[in-house]
Design a protein around this motif. Structure first.
Motif, short mmCIF file in Angstrom:
data_model
loop_
_atom_site.label_atom_id
_atom_site.label_comp_id
_atom_site.label_asym_id
_atom_site.label_seq_id
_atom_site.Cartn_x
_atom_site.Cartn_y
_atom_site.Cartn_z
N GLU A 511 -3.75 71.73 -46.49
CA GLU A 511 -5.16 71.40 -46.26
C GLU A 511 -5.49 71.43 -44.78
O GLU A 511 -6.57 71.84 -44.37
CB GLU A 511 -5.47 70.03 -46.85
N ILE A 512 -4.53 71.00 -43.97
CA ILE A 512 -4.73 71.02 -42.51
C ILE A 512 -4.51 72.43 -41.97
O ILE A 512 -5.20 72.87 -41.05
CB ILE A 512 -3.76 70.03 -41.82
N ASN A 513 -3.55 73.14 -42.54
CA ASN A 513 -3.17 74.47 -42.07
C ASN A 513 -3.19 75.44 -43.25
O ASN A 513 -2.16 75.68 -43.88
CB ASN A 513 -1.78 74.45 -41.44
N PRO A 514 -4.34 76.02 -43.57
CA PRO A 514 -4.46 76.87 -44.77
C PRO A 514 -3.51 78.06 -44.78
O PRO A 514 -3.18 78.57 -45.85
CB PRO A 514 -5.92 77.33 -44.71
N TYR A 515 -3.07 78.52 -43.60
CA TYR A 515 -2.18 79.69 -43.58
C TYR A 515 -0.85 79.40 -44.29
O TYR A 515 -0.15 80.32 -44.72
CB TYR A 515 -1.92 80.14 -42.15
N LEU A 516 -0.49 78.11 -44.43
CA LEU A 516 0.74 77.77 -45.12
C LEU A 516 0.71 78.14 -46.60
O LEU A 516 1.75 78.20 -47.25
CB LEU A 516 1.04 76.27 -44.97
N GLN A 517 -0.49 78.37 -47.14
CA GLN A 517 -0.59 78.76 -48.55
C GLN A 517 0.20 80.04 -48.81
O GLN A 517 0.77 80.23 -49.89
CB GLN A 517 -2.07 78.97 -48.92
N ARG A 518 0.26 80.92 -47.80
CA ARG A 518 0.95 82.20 -47.99
C ARG A 518 2.46 82.03 -48.14
O ARG A 518 3.14 82.93 -48.62
CB ARG A 518 0.62 83.13 -46.82
N VAL A 519 2.98 80.88 -47.69
CA VAL A 519 4.42 80.64 -47.82
C VAL A 519 4.81 80.55 -49.29
O VAL A 519 5.87 81.04 -49.70
CB VAL A 519 4.82 79.35 -47.07
N GLY A 642 5.01 80.49 -31.03
CA GLY A 642 3.93 81.38 -31.36
C GLY A 642 3.17 80.92 -32.59
O GLY A 642 3.38 79.80 -33.09
N PRO A 643 2.27 81.77 -33.12
CA PRO A 643 1.89 83.06 -32.55
C PRO A 643 1.00 82.92 -31.31
O PRO A 643 0.19 82.00 -31.23
CB PRO A 643 1.11 83.74 -33.68
N GLU A 700 -11.76 79.51 -45.44
CA GLU A 700 -12.94 79.76 -46.25
C GLU A 700 -14.21 79.17 -45.63
O GLU A 700 -15.33 79.54 -46.00
CB GLU A 700 -12.74 79.17 -47.65
N ASN A 701 -14.03 78.27 -44.66
CA ASN A 701 -15.18 77.68 -43.97
C ASN A 701 -15.51 78.41 -42.68
O ASN A 701 -16.36 77.95 -41.90
CB ASN A 701 -14.92 76.20 -43.68
N GLY A 702 -14.79 79.52 -42.42
CA GLY A 702 -15.05 80.29 -41.21
C GLY A 702 -14.41 79.71 -39.97
O GLY A 702 -14.75 80.10 -38.85
N ILE A 703 -13.46 78.78 -40.13
CA ILE A 703 -12.80 78.15 -38.99
C ILE A 703 -11.48 78.86 -38.70
O ILE A 703 -10.71 79.15 -39.62
CB ILE A 703 -12.55 76.65 -39.28
N ASN A 704 -11.23 79.13 -37.42
CA ASN A 704 -9.98 79.74 -37.00
C ASN A 704 -8.89 78.66 -37.00
O ASN A 704 -8.90 77.76 -36.15
CB ASN A 704 -10.12 80.36 -35.60
N THR A 705 -7.97 78.72 -37.94
CA THR A 705 -6.98 77.65 -38.10
C THR A 705 -5.84 77.74 -37.08
O THR A 705 -5.10 76.77 -36.90
CB THR A 705 -6.37 77.69 -39.51
N ARG A 706 -5.67 78.92 -36.45
CA ARG A 706 -4.64 79.03 -35.41
C ARG A 706 -5.24 79.72 -34.18
O ARG A 706 -5.01 80.91 -33.94
CB ARG A 706 -3.43 79.81 -35.94
#
Length: 782
Positions: A511-519, A642-643, A700-706
């Motif tokens: 929820e804090i870091n959506p990119y972790l969903q890809r893991v 990184g990244p 999905e909210n248009g926020i850059n998570t990294r």
């Protein structure tokens, strides 16, 4: 930081006095009349040769002087001092014995130097290089119980080659020699050089061996130098066969019969249990395509020998085919010893039989391996592997390997809810020593091409986060053009990653870091992969080079046929799982320079890029790039860098949040390596690099998570730099490596604060804990 100049000067002066004392102290151990030999120097006096030629001649002559003086380090002789200062040990073991006789060096005295012998070496070497009228003398210079020998050489003028004659006659062997003379190493205008003459004799021998003259030798060639027919310091060379050349050496041989013993036991032969009858007619075997196979138990299919051997009945002997056949038999991986003999069967018609005597390895082996490991990310663990190998699975030298394994990593010294990792799996591989394909593949390489089929499964449980099931399978080919070039093509390489469960902790992290969903996304990756390796590291050179390039094309044909396009929302599934579509390329370039037997420089550059398209918006997590850790940028913990300039630390800014992955990778490493004593090596190293994303990580909210993770033109300002020192225990079969590193440049700090040299505080325990990274690993990093 303030520096007290007086204190600094005192330290410098004390260091200088200590060094001088240690240097001089070796002479106090000398007996009356003894002088410590400090080496020889050669002075070349000849105004007619260039400075470059003088320097080369001087260096070569000094290299040939004997004995060598005691080794020195910055003007000091610590090994000599260890020998002198250590009392005679009572036993041939222990520290005292090691210091005196293993580490220490016995003094080399002037009395050990045969100056007349060295003078003769100088004159002989000079004459071998064309300085026919060389003269030498020597003088000894001594001071403070030390002595040096100065040799003075007057080489005269160097003789040049005026003409090269290959004397002719009517014999077959002479005709073959005449056919080889166009590529002669002896060139008019070049200096007379005995080493070049020896090389030319060897070249002629190699050429004749490829034309059937099996019993010929380089010693059968004589090169006569005549300086009387030319003026101005020139010689004429006459190349011919010696008059006493054996008749057998001048005869061209052809292959009569090819006989293979594929199940020969050398031990039994040495014990006298049986021997090989060198008469094919008396052997109990069978013929297959003109190859006579003696294999009563029929352990091996005869076609493997037909593919490996390059000699056929009636062929003229050729040493290239001879070596090629032996190398291919060895590369099958089934035979422990490979021996070849040629026995004359018809001396009148110059024929011999070729015998191949092969001793098989143990065809089956079962091995249990227990490994312990630790790393700088506060993990300690163990791994257990059970491996079974069958080296002749279908009687065609096929190698079948199956293994099951289990491993765990426990995080120590971390937070109370430390994350532990458990892995278990199994895999099987069948390697067939030929190309299995609907087309014909022929290779004249010394290495047998292989078809590899592999299947495997792994269960991974990160106890506080998630569980993954990974299935993989591949089919492809591996072949080597020569000792330098190797190719590997996996026609199909399939991976299916299926998550089993996620913990509430990991759900909260996502929820804090959506990119972790890809893991933990279901991932289906399939497509061809290709790698090419070029290496000269196995050659005895000062400069060697290694390159490996890899190309991974996943889902490309399927994506093209289905018209998949994630941008239009048209994502295609196979069995309910979206397949990945991307192109990935990685290049690994290494350069090694050897300064001496004990010092070397090693460097590596890695550059890679992965581009998702078609059916994929992102590169699968398992195929992305990572940096940091014991084989990467060692000043940062594994996979925590990184990244780009993204700060991967948690809220307290002390602990990395999670494995960081990228689509672009740049990395540069350099090491200066020194051998201190036999197995003990040290290194000083610098690492630099980072990873980046192709696109911003927008939720999905248009926020850059990294933020800062995307690759831009400002990427150079986001390069991380680390440096350190390493200790390596090289026991040949195992290299234990300990590298201690610290960051010099941190990319996720503020732009004007990224260089952290001014923040180094070795005396601060908190700084050491956060910045000194100890990497414990097996093997060299590159």
């Amino acid at each position: 930081m303030k520096i007290n100049l007086n204190t600094y000067c005192k330290y410098f002066l004390a260091s200088g006095i200590t060094a001088f004392a240690v240097s001089c102290s070796n002479t106090k151990f000398l007996k009356e009349g003894e002088l410590l030999y400090t080496g020889g120097e050669v002075k070349v006096e000849n105004d007619s040769i260039s400075k470059k030629e003088k320097k080369a001649l001087k260096s070569a002559l000094e290299e040939n002087l004997t004995p060598k003086p005691n080794s020195s380090f910055f003007g000091l002789r610590p090994k000599l001092y260890a020998y002198n200062a250590t009392k005679e040990p009572e036993k041939e073991k222990g520290l005292r014995y090691w210091l005196k006789y293993k580490f220490g060096e016995e003094p080399v005295l002037l009395g050990d130097v045969d100056r007349e012998f060295n003078k003769d070496i100088i004159v002989n070497y000079s004459e071998n290089k064309g300085y026919f009228n060389a003269k030498a003398k020597y003088d000894t210079v001594s001071k403070n119980k030390k002595a040096q020998v100065i040799y003075t050489l007057n080489p005269g003028n160097q003789y040049l080659i005026n003409k090269v004659n290959y004397l002719q006659d009517s014999t077959l062997i002479n005709q073959e020699i005449q056919a080889l003379k166009d590529k002669s190493l002896l060139k008019p205008g070049n200096p007379f050089d005995l080493d070049v003459i020896k090389a030319e004799r060897q070249r002629i021998d190699d050429g004749l061996k490829d034309k059937g003259f099996y019993y010929f030798s380089p010693d059968n060639i004589i090169v006569q130098a005549d300086s009387t027919v030319s003026k101005n310091h020139k010689v004429e060379l006459n190349v011919k066969l010696k008059d006493n050349t054996p008749k057998l050496a001048t005869e061209q041989f052809t292959i009569d019969k090819v006989v293979v013993f594929p199940n020969y036991n050398l031990r039994d032969a040495k014990r006298g249990k049986y021997s090989i009858p060198m008469n094919p007619d008396s052997l109990k075997g069978y013929e297959y395509n003109d190859i006579y196979v003696v294999d009563p138990d029929k352990k091996f299919k005869p076609r493997i020998f037909d593919r490996a051997l390059y000699f056929d009945k009636g062929d003229v002997y050729n040493r290239k085919d001879h070596n090629l056949s032996l190398n291919r038999l060895i590369s099958l991986g089934v035979f422990k010893f490979v021996k070849n003999e040629f026995i004359v069967s018809d001396s009148l018609n110059h024929k011999f039989d070729a015998y191949y005597v092969l001793t098989p390895r143990e065809l089956q082996s079962l091995r249990l391996e227990a490994l312990g490991r630790t790393n700088s990310a506060n993990y300690a663990g163990s791994e257990l592997n059970l491996n079974w190998t069958q080296r002749n699975f279908f009687r065609g030298a096929e190698q079948f390997k199956a293994s099951i394994y289990g491993a765990f990593d426990v995080q120590i010294g971390g937070p109370a809810d430390a994350e532990n990792i458990f892995r278990a799996g199994a895999n099987a591989q069948l390697s067939i020593p030929r190309i299995v394909a609907p087309f014909t593949f022929s290779s004249s390489s010394a290495f047998v091409p292989r078809t590899n089929i592999q299947i495997g499964y792994e269960f991974q449980n990160r106890t506080t986060l998630y569980t993954l099931n990974t299935f993989n399978a591949s089919f492809g080919y591996q072949w080597k053009e020569n000792v330098r070039k190797e190719h590997e093509l996996k026609v199909i390489d399939i991976s299916l990653i299926d998550p089993a469960n996620e913990t509430p902790k990991f759900t909260a992290l996502k929820e804090i870091n959506p990119y972790l969903q890809r893991v933990t996304d279901q991932q289906l990756i399939f497509g061809p992969t290709y790698s090419f390796t070029y290496s000269t590291t196995m050659l005895p050179r000062k400069n060697t080079f290694y390159y490996k390039g890899m190309l991974d094309l996943a889902g490309n044909i399927t994506g093209l046929l289905t018209g998949a396009n994630y941008k239009d929302g048209d994502i295609k599934n196979i069995f309910g799982v979206p397949f990945s579509q991307f192109a990935k390329m990685e290049n690994d370039i290494r350069f090694y320079h050897k300064f001496s037997e004990k010092t070397s420089f090693a460097s590596r550059f890695i550059g890679g890029v992965a581009i998702p398209y078609g059916n994929s918006e992102h590169i699968p997590f398992s195929r992305q790039f990572f940096v940091g850790g014991s084989n990467s940028i060692r000043a940062f913990r594994a996979r925590t860098l990184g990244p780009g300039s993204y700060d991967p630390r948690g809220e307290n800014n002390t602990r990395a949040l999670f494995d960081q992955a990228g689509d672009i990778k740049l990395e540069l490493n350099a090491e200066y390596r020194v051998n201190l004593y036999k197995f003990l090596n040290v290194a000083v190293f610098v690492d630099a690099g980072n990873i980046w994303l192709m696109n911003d990580d927008i939720d999905e909210n248009g926020i850059n998570t990294r933020p800062g993770a995307k690759f831009t033109s400002d990427f150079m300002s986001e390069i991380a730099v680390g440096a350190g020192v390493g200790l390596r225990l090289d026991f040949s079969i195992l290299v234990l490596r300990l590298d201690l590193a610290m960051p010099l440049r941190v990319p996720y700090y503020a732009k004007d604060e990224r260089w952290v040299l001014d923040k180094v505080k070795f005396g601060d325990g908190s700084w050491r804990r956060d910045n000194l990274i100890l990497n414990i690993a097996i093997g060299y990093p590159f």
